[in-house]
Design an enzyme around this catalytic site. Structure first.
Site, PDB file in Angstrom:
ATOM      1  N   GLU A 211       0.828  -1.199   0.000  1.00 29.74           N
ATOM      2  CA  GLU A 211       0.000   0.000   0.000  1.00 29.74           C
ATOM      3  C   GLU A 211       0.865   1.252   0.000  1.00 29.74           C
ATOM      4  O   GLU A 211       1.817   1.355   0.774  1.00 29.74           O
ATOM      5  CB  GLU A 211      -0.927   0.009   1.213  1.00 29.74           C
ATOM      6  CG  GLU A 211      -1.993  -1.080   1.195  1.00 29.74           C
ATOM      7  CD  GLU A 211      -3.099  -0.801   2.191  1.00 29.74           C
ATOM      8  OE1 GLU A 211      -3.725   0.279   2.092  1.00 29.74           O
ATOM      9  OE2 GLU A 211      -3.343  -1.656   3.059  1.00 29.74           O
ATOM     10  N   GLY A 223      -8.104  -2.964  -2.402  1.00 29.18           N
ATOM     11  CA  GLY A 223      -7.233  -3.800  -3.222  1.00 29.18           C
ATOM     12  C   GLY A 223      -7.888  -5.109  -3.605  1.00 29.18           C
ATOM     13  O   GLY A 223      -7.782  -5.579  -4.743  1.00 29.18           O
TER      14      GLY A 223
END
Length: 282
Positions: A211, A223
């Site tokens: 991230e 995600g």
């Protein structure tokens, strides 16, 4: 400052009730509380605030102090926080975020929220809107040179930008080396979240995530949504059925309803502990 530490399949944040508290410098507070040695320890800070357009507002900051637009695991915990703390008193709520209003359905057990289904909205596939630099309108299974190695990526935004790539083995990936190369690649002007994915079967995917602003985390809800969308676009999973996305911290169920063009995410939300911390040293 009073706080509640919460986690959604291992993606942990420090939550603050800004119906009662005022945080003058949330970026500095995020860096302070996120430190796992000298702070509380988290992937960032999430402020639960009043909203004129929704039941509450979610204002999130990564552990490096940068502000994020949306966090799938975080927003499930916002819903639990709001219900468990009496900010809302219903099972269907709205939360305003930097990527728009999200609609959430709460599963209540013994008077507390145990899991949450989130309408994550429509995926953004237009390259310049994600944003990703490309001569194509959409980036689907396109090659990208990352420090001399060619990776095929599919780019999706779920309110924040994601690059999805596929591998035979994600467990042996040196993500601490590769992740920053993706995050800071010149083709991603706002940086990027990167998902490294193994296809287990047509309804099951395994992923690890790097991230932006936080490094590798145990889970990333947006995600997982981006991975389900990308895998559908690449013909790797069945369409219009829930896909199980297996992350380091646990599993999420993701459904991309193609007719509605909406992505739904279902997963748990858990309170770790509550406490109070002195911010005078910041």
């Amino acid at each position: 400052m009073k706080f509640t530490k919460m986690q959604g399949i291992g993606n942990d944040y420090v939550y603050v009730n800004c119906f009662e508290e005022t945080i003058a410098d949330p970026s500095a507070v995020a860096k302070f509380v996120s430190d796992r040695h000298f702070g509380i320890g988290s992937d960032g800070l999430i402020l639960v605030k009043p909203s004129d357009v929704a039941d509450c507002e979610m204002d999130m900051y990564n552990l490096d102090g940068s502000q994020g637009a949306m966090c799938g695991n975080g927003i499930r915990c916002v819903a639990k926080f709001a219900y468990d703390h009496g900010i809302v008193h219903k099972k269907n709520i709205t939360v305003n975020t930097k990527s728009g209003i999200k609609y959430l359905d709460l599963d209540i057990k013994d008077g507390k929220v145990s899991s949450v289904k989130v309408n994550m909205g429509s995926p953004i596939l237009t390259a310049k809107m994600i944003p990703v630099v490309s001569d194509k309108e959409q980036v689907i299974n396109q090659p990208l040179d990352v420090n001399g190695t060619i990776w095929n990526i599919t780019a999706v935004s779920m309110g924040n930008p994601h690059a999805v790539t596929y591998m035979e083995d994600v467990n042996s990936l040196d993500i601490e080396k590769v992740g920053p190369m993706f995050e800071n690649h010149i083709n991603f002007p706002d940086r990027i979240n990167t998902e490294f994915v193994k296809v287990i079967d047509r309804r099951t995917l395994q992923m690890r995530v790097w991230e932006r602003g936080s490094g590798e985390t145990l889970a990333c809800g947006t995600g997982a949504c981006a991975v389900a969308v990308a895998s559908t676009l690449n013909g790797l999973v069945d369409e219009d059925v829930p896909i199980t996305v297996k992350l380091l911290g646990g599993d999420l169920q993701i459904l991309w309803n193609r007719q509605e063009n909406l992505v739904y995410m279902t997963g748990p939300a858990t309170t770790v502990f509550e406490g109070e911390i002195d911010l005078s040293s910041i």
